[in-house]
Design an enzyme around this catalytic site. Structure first.
Site: not given
Length: 564
Positions: A315, A455, A466, A486, A491, A550
């Site tokens: 991502c 994010h 975050e 998002k 996402h 990831f």
């Protein structure tokens, strides 16, 4: 300068080819005859060549006694040595040494003070703590790039999204706080615990991809080609235009990444293999499933022969591509690069994979409110898809061709948590380090940032990690607006950073930041202005856009209004 100084000294004070001096009691000294330091040896003669500067200083070497602590005998001997070295050819004159000092400024064009051997070390004036802090701050103040060959500007944007393929319409619907999340109808999701996503419906590539290829291509590649060509059109470089024809195609590149590649092509091939045998596998299976093919086919269509590859960092992919593209431009590898991310993973194998990871929301009764970053009721992220692409070029190149400059890319950074397969570090150390490095690369102080496109995926661990990282970098967050794209489009995985970069740039150009919707019960730890549920007018000074993936991949890019 060395030879000139030597010549002048010889003219004013000629000496024998070599003069010999012996140190009393075998003492070891260093004689500094500027600019010629010479060290004696113990119990040996010191050969001093004829080219001697008049301001000789006698001092002890570091491991011996300091000259200001010498015994009286040696303190008296040192000035006599100096007078001998600076003596006048007229040895009978009682004022030979002083005459040498008097004539030295005229002879060498220098002011040479007489030697001094103070008994105590002169104390330096102490500066106040405030003065020291001010000096340090001045010397460490970040500096933005000024070379037009290395400044990177954004001249075009293109996308494929759940809100359509037009940038302005996309941002208008974000400002309205509209959700693009709904029940999946591309296949029957009835057997899955999650049955909704930010699915693109009614996508059309007419006028951008010919019909035959359009039927064959994986959606991941279709989104890439469409958004890339639209971005070039908005930059005044549409295929067949005069500006496009004048480009140095050897210095024009494409760098569009994807997190999962052509997943439809891959899934279809596996199904054919298991049900019908290997002979029914399409010859396009491998080319259309590998991650680099979007960049390759786009380059073939527009004729760009410069740097061309894809990056796949889950991502975080799009921001990695922006960072790499900017560095190519700064190094002079390219004048212009089409960069971003694309993704099309809303199909059974994609949905099932994320369900198995327990990463998705299961709010099937109300999909539109399922993506709720920083809300205490969040239960996972919502899948999305699409593509977001920027045209990045050097300021010098953009100005030469009269390009429409919409914003400036100031810098970026990438790094890795090196912590866990899917979870972020709870202390936010990797993310905070990445943000700090991006600001350093951009030449920006943390105090200059007043907008963050986060994010913020709506996961339990990720959202707070975050936030903690942001707090480590920005000590005063009262002027910062922080939001999550998002919350409305889901996402989009490898394409997320591309679409969010476009949203960030539109916030700069419009003066409005879109809301973070579905903010019902905010986490107490999130004490930012998250632009909850309603858009806000906000003049953006410097903005950052965060993307994490990831594997612990972190990426941050920095944008600002363009100022010449």
């Amino acid at each position: 300068m060395h030879s000139t100084l030597k010549s002048k000294v010889q003219q004013s004070n000629p000496l024998p080819r070599a003069s010999t001096f012996r140190c009393n009691k075998g003492k070891k000294y260093i004689f500094d005859f500027l600019p010629f330091p010479i060290q004696s040896t113990k119990n040996a003669s010191l050969q001093i060549q004829k080219s001697i500067h008049p301001s000789a200083v006698c001092r002890a070497p570091p491991r011996h006694r300091h000259p200001r602590r010498l015994s009286g005998l040696h303190r008296r001997a040192a000035p006599r040595l100096f007078n001998y070295l600076t003596r006048s050819p007229d040895r009978g004159s009682p004022t030979a040494s002083s005459a040498m000092h008097a004539n030295a400024p005229h002879t060498l064009g220098l002011h040479v003070p007489p030697p001094a051997f103070p008994r105590r070390r002169e104390r330096l004036r102490r500066r106040s703590a405030a003065a020291v802090r001010a000096a340090v701050a001045t010397s460490a103040a970040p500096q933005r790039e000024t070379d037009p060959r290395k400044r990177v500007v954004i001249t075009g944007m293109g996308l494929a999204s759940v809100f359509g393929n037009e940038v302005d319409a996309f941002y208008d619907r974000l400002l309205a706080g509209e959700s693009g999340v709904g029940t999946i109808d591309r296949f029957d999701p009835g057997s899955f615990p999650t049955r909704f996503a930010g699915q693109i419906r009614g996508f059309s590539s007419e006028g951008y991809i010919d019909g035959k290829n359009d039927r064959r291509l994986d959606d991941c590649i279709r989104y890439c080609i469409l958004s890339g060509k639209k971005a070039l059109e908005s930059a005044g470089l549409g295929t067949g235009s005069d500006a496009h024809g004048k480009l140095d195609v050897g210095k024009a590149g494409v760098l569009v990444g994807t997190g999962m590649g052509g997943l439809t092509a891959f899934s279809d091939a596996i199904q054919n293999l298991t049900e019908k045998g290997y002979k029914r596998i399409s010859p396009f299976f491998i080319p259309y499933s590998i991650t680099n093919m979007g960049s390759a086919l786009l380059a073939m269509d527009v004729g760009f022969m410069g740097p061309n590859y894809s990056i796949s960092t889950a991502c975080a992919t799009s921001n990695f591509c922006f960072y790499a593209a900017a560095n190519h431009i700064r190094r002079g590898d390219a004048d212009i690069i089409v960069a971003g991310g694309t993704e099309a993973a809303i199909l059974p194998i994609g949905l099932g994979g994320f369900v198995a990871c327990r990463a998705l929301s299961q709010r099937n009764d109300d999909p539109a409110t399922a993506s709720r970053p920083w809300d205490t009721g969040r239960d996972g992220f919502v899948m999305g898809e699409g593509a977001g692409v920027l045209v990045m070029e050097s300021l010098e190149h953009a100005m030469k061709r009269g390009a429409p400059i919409v914003a400036e890319y100031l810098g970026g950074a990438v790094n890795c948590d090196a912590y866990h397969l899917t979870d972020p570090r709870s202390d936010g150390m990797g993310v905070s380090s990445c943000i700090t490095k991006s600001l350093q690369d951009a030449g920006v102080a943390p105090e200059e940032v007043n907008y963050i496109n986060a994010h913020a995926t709506s996961t339990l661990a990720g959202d707070l990690a975050e936030v903690r990282a942001i707090k480590q970098v920005f000590k005063n967050t009262s002027e910062i607006k922080i939001n999550s794209t998002k919350s409305m489009i889901g996402h989009c995985l490898g394409a997320a950073g591309g679409l969010e970069a476009i949203a960030t740039i539109k916030s700069i150009t419009t003066g409005w930041v879109h809301p973070t919707i579905n903010q019902f019960n905010p986490e107490p730890e999130v004490n930012f202005d998250t632009v909850a549920n309603e858009k806000k007018q906000h003049e953006v000074n410097v903005a950052i856009s965060n993307s994490f993936g990831f594997g612990g991949h972190n990426s941050v890019v920095v944008f600002a209004p363009f100022k010449l």
